[in-house]
Design a protein around this motif. Structure first.
Motif, PDB file in Angstrom:
ATOM      1  N   PHE A 273       0.988  -1.209  -0.098  1.00  0.00           N
ATOM      2  CA  PHE A 273      -0.009  -0.066  -0.001  1.00  0.00           C
ATOM      3  C   PHE A 273       0.815   1.120  -0.021  1.00  0.00           C
ATOM      4  O   PHE A 273       0.311   2.238  -0.379  1.00  0.00           O
ATOM      5  CB  PHE A 273      -0.948   0.167   1.196  1.00  0.00           C
ATOM      6  CG  PHE A 273      -0.190  -0.021   2.647  1.00  0.00           C
ATOM      7  CD1 PHE A 273       0.172   1.332   3.093  1.00  0.00           C
ATOM      8  CD2 PHE A 273      -0.099  -1.246   3.329  1.00  0.00           C
ATOM      9  CE1 PHE A 273       0.711   1.222   4.288  1.00  0.00           C
ATOM     10  CE2 PHE A 273       0.786  -0.934   4.467  1.00  0.00           C
ATOM     11  CZ  PHE A 273       0.920   0.107   5.170  1.00  0.00           C
ATOM     12  N   VAL A 274       2.145   1.369   0.298  1.00  0.00           N
ATOM     13  CA  VAL A 274       3.091   2.330   0.339  1.00  0.00           C
ATOM     14  C   VAL A 274       3.343   3.113  -1.004  1.00  0.00           C
ATOM     15  O   VAL A 274       3.555   3.921  -1.109  1.00  0.00           O
ATOM     16  CB  VAL A 274       4.248   2.128   1.028  1.00  0.00           C
ATOM     17  CG1 VAL A 274       4.111   1.757   2.502  1.00  0.00           C
ATOM     18  CG2 VAL A 274       5.206   1.064   0.317  1.00  0.00           C
ATOM     19  N   PHE A 275       2.780   2.266  -2.108  1.00  0.00           N
ATOM     20  CA  PHE A 275       2.914   2.591  -3.508  1.00  0.00           C
ATOM     21  C   PHE A 275       2.002   3.655  -3.680  1.00  0.00           C
ATOM     22  O   PHE A 275       1.756   4.230  -4.845  1.00  0.00           O
ATOM     23  CB  PHE A 275       3.050   1.655  -4.216  1.00  0.00           C
ATOM     24  CG  PHE A 275       4.384   0.889  -4.634  1.00  0.00           C
ATOM     25  CD1 PHE A 275       5.246   1.403  -5.164  1.00  0.00           C
ATOM     26  CD2 PHE A 275       4.578  -0.287  -3.896  1.00  0.00           C
ATOM     27  CE1 PHE A 275       6.565   0.862  -5.285  1.00  0.00           C
ATOM     28  CE2 PHE A 275       5.644  -0.950  -4.073  1.00  0.00           C
ATOM     29  CZ  PHE A 275       6.777  -0.357  -4.849  1.00  0.00           C
ATOM     30  N   MET A 276       0.722   3.938  -3.043  1.00  0.00           N
ATOM     31  CA  MET A 276      -0.373   4.799  -3.040  1.00  0.00           C
ATOM     32  C   MET A 276       0.361   5.991  -2.828  1.00  0.00           C
ATOM     33  O   MET A 276       0.727   6.374  -1.623  1.00  0.00           O
ATOM     34  CB  MET A 276      -1.467   4.417  -2.171  1.00  0.00           C
ATOM     35  CG  MET A 276      -2.224   3.052  -2.665  1.00  0.00           C
ATOM     36  SD  MET A 276      -3.253   2.674  -1.265  1.00  0.00           S
ATOM     37  CE  MET A 276      -4.574   4.090  -1.782  1.00  0.00           C
ATOM     38  N   PRO A 277       0.135   7.008  -3.847  1.00  0.00           N
ATOM     39  CA  PRO A 277       0.609   8.435  -3.524  1.00  0.00           C
ATOM     40  C   PRO A 277      -0.503   9.248  -2.800  1.00  0.00           C
ATOM     41  O   PRO A 277      -0.670  10.467  -3.331  1.00  0.00           O
ATOM     42  CB  PRO A 277       0.923   8.997  -5.003  1.00  0.00           C
ATOM     43  CG  PRO A 277      -0.481   8.263  -5.908  1.00  0.00           C
ATOM     44  CD  PRO A 277      -0.403   6.889  -5.146  1.00  0.00           C
ATOM     45  N   ARG A 279       0.334  10.061   0.897  1.00  0.00           N
ATOM     46  CA  ARG A 279       0.785  10.587   2.028  1.00  0.00           C
ATOM     47  C   ARG A 279       2.384  10.568   1.657  1.00  0.00           C
ATOM     48  O   ARG A 279       2.928   9.397   1.123  1.00  0.00           O
ATOM     49  CB  ARG A 279       0.712   9.912   3.163  1.00  0.00           C
ATOM     50  CG  ARG A 279      -0.845   9.829   3.454  1.00  0.00           C
ATOM     51  CD  ARG A 279      -1.161   9.168   4.993  1.00  0.00           C
ATOM     52  NE  ARG A 279      -2.527   9.085   5.358  1.00  0.00           N
ATOM     53  CZ  ARG A 279      -3.039   8.319   6.297  1.00  0.00           C
ATOM     54  NH1 ARG A 279      -2.136   7.797   7.241  1.00  0.00           N
ATOM     55  NH2 ARG A 279      -4.427   8.300   6.621  1.00  0.00           N
ATOM     56  N   ASN A 280       3.098  11.588   2.258  1.00  0.00           N
ATOM     57  CA  ASN A 280       4.702  11.539   2.195  1.00  0.00           C
ATOM     58  C   ASN A 280       5.314  10.470   3.034  1.00  0.00           C
ATOM     59  O   ASN A 280       6.166  10.160   2.523  1.00  0.00           O
ATOM     60  CB  ASN A 280       5.159  13.041   2.604  1.00  0.00           C
ATOM     61  CG  ASN A 280       4.596  14.077   1.755  1.00  0.00           C
ATOM     62  OD1 ASN A 280       4.512  13.903   0.665  1.00  0.00           O
ATOM     63  ND2 ASN A 280       4.703  15.324   2.261  1.00  0.00           N
ATOM     64  N   VAL A 281       4.845  10.224   4.019  1.00  0.00           N
ATOM     65  CA  VAL A 281       5.120   9.206   4.751  1.00  0.00           C
ATOM     66  C   VAL A 281       5.607   7.908   3.957  1.00  0.00           C
ATOM     67  O   VAL A 281       6.408   7.036   4.138  1.00  0.00           O
ATOM     68  CB  VAL A 281       4.555   8.835   6.090  1.00  0.00           C
ATOM     69  CG1 VAL A 281       3.266   8.368   5.935  1.00  0.00           C
ATOM     70  CG2 VAL A 281       5.305   8.085   7.156  1.00  0.00           C
ATOM     71  N   TYR A 282       4.583   7.675   3.069  1.00  0.00           N
ATOM     72  CA  TYR A 282       4.578   6.378   2.388  1.00  0.00           C
ATOM     73  C   TYR A 282       5.897   6.306   1.609  1.00  0.00           C
ATOM     74  O   TYR A 282       6.442   5.349   1.344  1.00  0.00           O
ATOM     75  CB  TYR A 282       3.227   6.312   1.430  1.00  0.00           C
ATOM     76  CG  TYR A 282       2.179   5.801   2.202  1.00  0.00           C
ATOM     77  CD1 TYR A 282       2.189   5.328   3.477  1.00  0.00           C
ATOM     78  CD2 TYR A 282       0.731   5.958   1.413  1.00  0.00           C
ATOM     79  CE1 TYR A 282       0.869   5.013   4.360  1.00  0.00           C
ATOM     80  CE2 TYR A 282      -0.368   5.640   2.240  1.00  0.00           C
ATOM     81  CZ  TYR A 282      -0.273   5.224   3.570  1.00  0.00           C
ATOM     82  OH  TYR A 282      -1.463   5.044   4.187  1.00  0.00           O
TER      83      TYR A 282
END
Length: 310
Positions: A273-277, A279-282
């Motif tokens: 899910f961190v590939f979702m643009p 949040r900056n923290v991702y």
């Protein structure tokens, strides 16, 4: 605007190399760290400061007491590549009624609903109207205030937006018109003065906003389902490795490394899910949660191949 306000005048034009003493127009972008690059489709504020001394134009000049002491102002952009020079005397044609010149609709007179063609309220955005190689804001009418005897000033913050699709390099000008009376021994007459000023650096680049592609909700659901299936398979494989860790085959295959390989795969699957643009923290966690486990998996596989074939 010329035809509506000045059509009954006898035109006698004089082009001066410099302004009269005490007359000055300055346009200043109210943009922090302005470097001459702005985005189309966004609102920007520009401050216009005008100073005018009628007696420096004609010794008998005055602003009549019974007339509105006003000036007309606008912003003007000219394509630098195809025009080469920006003249403040360029006049746009009649703006179609379907053309939007004010964000949120034009100014109106109180409860009557009548459109105030030149009215303006600071903070209200004007939308640039593209006419060939030029982009105009509509004219606004603003008050002249007598700061000291015989010296008039006018200051206004104009919020302006260049429409999307009009990106490029432009000469950026502010243009003001002053209209006043002159009284002499023969017959009184009227003066019109046009004055212009360029924005800092003269040229401003307007570029199109970055296009952010989004994915559909259906695609997100499909990815979640695939990740769930992969995660379940990885949990099953990890359980099998732990359960049969004492088996001779797994001992030869080095079960701890196989378990580490599966755990790295589970981390990648669970944090995709961190590939979702959104949040900056991702973006900051992507290297730790995705790239590091993938690198470790590749290292384990290379090590296993090296052990098996060499």
């Amino acid at each position: 605007m010329n035809g509506k306000l000045f059509q009954e005048q006898d035109v006698d034009v004089t082009l001066r190399r410099s302004c009269y003493d005490g007359m000055n127009l300055k346009v200043t972008p109210n943009v922090e760290d302005f470097e001459g690059r702005l985005v189309t489709g966004q609102e920007y504020s520009f401050r216009l400061d005008l100073q005018f001394v009628p007696l420096n134009v004609e010794k008998d000049a005055f602003l009549a007491v019974n007339t509105n002491k006003t000036t007309w102002m606008r912003l003007l952009l000219c394509d630098t590549i195809r025009t080469g020079f920006c003249s403040p005397f360029i006049e746009q044609g009649d703006i179609p009624t379907s053309e939007q010149t004010d964000l949120g609709g034009p100014m109106t007179y109180g409860t009557t609903g009548q459109v105030n063609e030149y009215g303006y309220k600071e903070g209200k955005a004007l939308i640039g109207v593209k006419d060939g190689l030029h982009i105009f804001s509509r004219y606004i009418r603003w008050e002249l205030e007598e700061s000291e005897p015989g010296v008039y000033n006018s200051s206004v913050d104009i919020t302006f937006m260049v429409p999307i699709g009009s990106g490029g390099f432009y000469f950026f000008l502010s243009h003001a018109i002053i209209f006043f009376d002159v009284e002499n021994n023969t017959s009184p007459f009227q003066y019109r003065i046009d004055i212009a000023d360029a924005a800092p650096n003269n040229v401003v680049e307007f570029y199109e906003p970055p296009q952010i592609n989004t994915i559909t909700q259906e695609f997100k659901i499909a990815v979640i389902c695939v990740c769930c299936i992969l995660g379940a398979a990885e949990i099953y494989l990890l359980a099998c490795v732990i359960w049969y860790r004492n088996n001779q085959v797994l001992q030869l295959a080095q079960a701890p490394f196989l378990a580490l390989l599966i755990i790295c795969g589970m981390i990648v699957t669970g944090t995709v899910f961190v590939f979702m643009p959104t949040r900056n923290v991702y973006c900051n966690l992507r290297g730790l949660l995705i790239q590091l486990p993938l690198t470790l998996m590749a290292a384990i596989l290379v090590g296993r191949l090296w052990r098996g074939y060499f």
